[in-house]
Design a protein around this motif. Structure first.
Motif, short mmCIF file in Angstrom:
data_model
loop_
_atom_site.label_atom_id
_atom_site.label_comp_id
_atom_site.label_asym_id
_atom_site.label_seq_id
_atom_site.Cartn_x
_atom_site.Cartn_y
_atom_site.Cartn_z
N VAL A 72 -21.74 -43.47 -12.84
CA VAL A 72 -20.86 -44.61 -12.58
C VAL A 72 -20.69 -44.77 -11.07
CG1 VAL A 72 -18.54 -45.55 -12.94
CG2 VAL A 72 -19.64 -44.22 -14.74
N ASP A 73 -20.98 -45.99 -10.59
CA ASP A 73 -20.82 -46.26 -9.17
C ASP A 73 -19.84 -47.39 -8.90
OD1 ASP A 73 -22.19 -48.51 -9.96
OD2 ASP A 73 -23.94 -48.17 -8.70
N GLY A 74 -19.12 -47.83 -9.92
CA GLY A 74 -18.14 -48.90 -9.76
C GLY A 74 -18.70 -50.28 -10.04
N SER A 75 -20.00 -50.40 -10.20
CA SER A 75 -20.60 -51.71 -10.47
C SER A 75 -20.37 -52.10 -11.93
CB SER A 75 -22.09 -51.68 -10.18
OG SER A 75 -22.76 -50.84 -11.09
N VAL A 76 -20.51 -53.39 -12.20
CA VAL A 76 -20.34 -53.89 -13.57
C VAL A 76 -21.35 -53.25 -14.52
CG1 VAL A 76 -20.42 -55.95 -15.02
CG2 VAL A 76 -19.25 -56.03 -12.82
N PRO A 77 -22.64 -53.17 -14.16
CA PRO A 77 -23.58 -52.53 -15.09
C PRO A 77 -23.25 -51.07 -15.38
CG PRO A 77 -24.78 -53.82 -13.46
CD PRO A 77 -23.34 -53.79 -13.03
N SER A 78 -22.77 -50.34 -14.38
CA SER A 78 -22.44 -48.93 -14.64
C SER A 78 -21.21 -48.80 -15.53
CB SER A 78 -22.26 -48.16 -13.33
OG SER A 78 -21.05 -48.51 -12.69
N ARG A 79 -20.28 -49.71 -15.39
CA ARG A 79 -19.10 -49.69 -16.28
C ARG A 79 -19.49 -50.03 -17.71
NH1 ARG A 79 -14.25 -52.30 -12.63
NH2 ARG A 79 -14.52 -50.87 -10.88
N LEU A 80 -20.41 -50.98 -17.87
CA LEU A 80 -20.90 -51.29 -19.21
C LEU A 80 -21.65 -50.11 -19.81
CD1 LEU A 80 -22.12 -54.96 -18.62
CD2 LEU A 80 -20.09 -54.21 -19.89
N ALA A 81 -22.43 -49.42 -19.00
CA ALA A 81 -23.14 -48.23 -19.48
C ALA A 81 -22.16 -47.15 -19.92
CB ALA A 81 -24.07 -47.70 -18.39
N LEU A 82 -21.07 -46.99 -19.18
CA LEU A 82 -20.05 -46.00 -19.55
C LEU A 82 -19.38 -46.39 -20.87
CD1 LEU A 82 -18.38 -43.49 -18.98
CD2 LEU A 82 -16.88 -44.92 -17.55
N GLU A 83 -19.07 -47.68 -21.04
CA GLU A 83 -18.48 -48.12 -22.30
C GLU A 83 -19.43 -47.85 -23.47
OE1 GLU A 83 -17.06 -52.16 -22.26
OE2 GLU A 83 -16.10 -51.87 -20.30
N TRP A 84 -20.73 -48.12 -23.27
CA TRP A 84 -21.71 -47.85 -24.32
C TRP A 84 -21.74 -46.36 -24.63
CZ3 TRP A 84 -25.83 -44.59 -24.40
CH2 TRP A 84 -26.63 -44.65 -25.54
N ALA A 85 -21.76 -45.52 -23.60
CA ALA A 85 -21.83 -44.07 -23.79
C ALA A 85 -20.63 -43.56 -24.58
CB ALA A 85 -21.92 -43.37 -22.43
N GLN B 154 -20.50 -35.88 -26.87
CA GLN B 154 -19.68 -35.77 -25.66
C GLN B 154 -20.28 -36.65 -24.57
OE1 GLN B 154 -19.83 -31.65 -24.58
NE2 GLN B 154 -18.37 -31.04 -26.15
N VAL B 155 -19.41 -37.09 -23.66
CA VAL B 155 -19.85 -37.89 -22.52
C VAL B 155 -19.55 -37.11 -21.26
CG1 VAL B 155 -19.52 -40.03 -21.22
CG2 VAL B 155 -19.41 -40.06 -23.71
N ARG B 156 -20.53 -37.04 -20.40
CA ARG B 156 -20.34 -36.45 -19.07
C ARG B 156 -20.56 -37.57 -18.06
NH1 ARG B 156 -22.36 -30.68 -17.71
NH2 ARG B 156 -20.59 -30.37 -19.06
N VAL B 157 -19.59 -37.80 -17.20
CA VAL B 157 -19.65 -38.88 -16.23
C VAL B 157 -19.82 -38.28 -14.83
CG1 VAL B 157 -18.43 -40.88 -15.28
CG2 VAL B 157 -18.12 -40.26 -17.68
N VAL B 158 -20.75 -38.84 -14.09
CA VAL B 158 -20.96 -38.39 -12.71
C VAL B 158 -20.88 -39.59 -11.78
CG1 VAL B 158 -22.40 -36.42 -13.32
CG2 VAL B 158 -23.47 -38.62 -12.89
#
Length: 73
Positions: free
Chosen positions: A13-26, A36-40
């Motif tokens: 996650v870098d704060g961009s919209v695509p990374s936030r969407l990827a986090l929501e999907w994960a 489990q989800v690991r966020v970096v």
């Protein structure tokens, strides 16, 4: 897969919209499949040019430049 038979999803996650969407999907995928989800994240300090006027020859004072301290956001 983890050692316990489960699985992990790694999301960067870098704060961009695509990374936030990827986090929501994960998170959704991990909930559905009991994983489990690991966020970096990572960041880079911007370059600091404070005090460089002493080396440009435009400064007339004889004082030495002060050190600039940086703090993490």
């Amino acid at each position: 897969m983890g050692g316990d038979g489960g699985f992990r999803i790694l999301a960067g996650v870098d704060g961009s919209v695509p990374s936030r969407l990827a986090l929501e999907w994960a998170v959704t995928e991990a909930r559905l499949r009991h994983g489990q989800v690991r966020v970096v994240t990572a960041w880079e300090f911007p370059p600091v040019a404070v005090g460089m006027e002493a080396w440009s020859g435009t400064r007339t004072s004889s004082r030495r430049p002060r050190a600039v301290s940086r703090t993490r956001p």
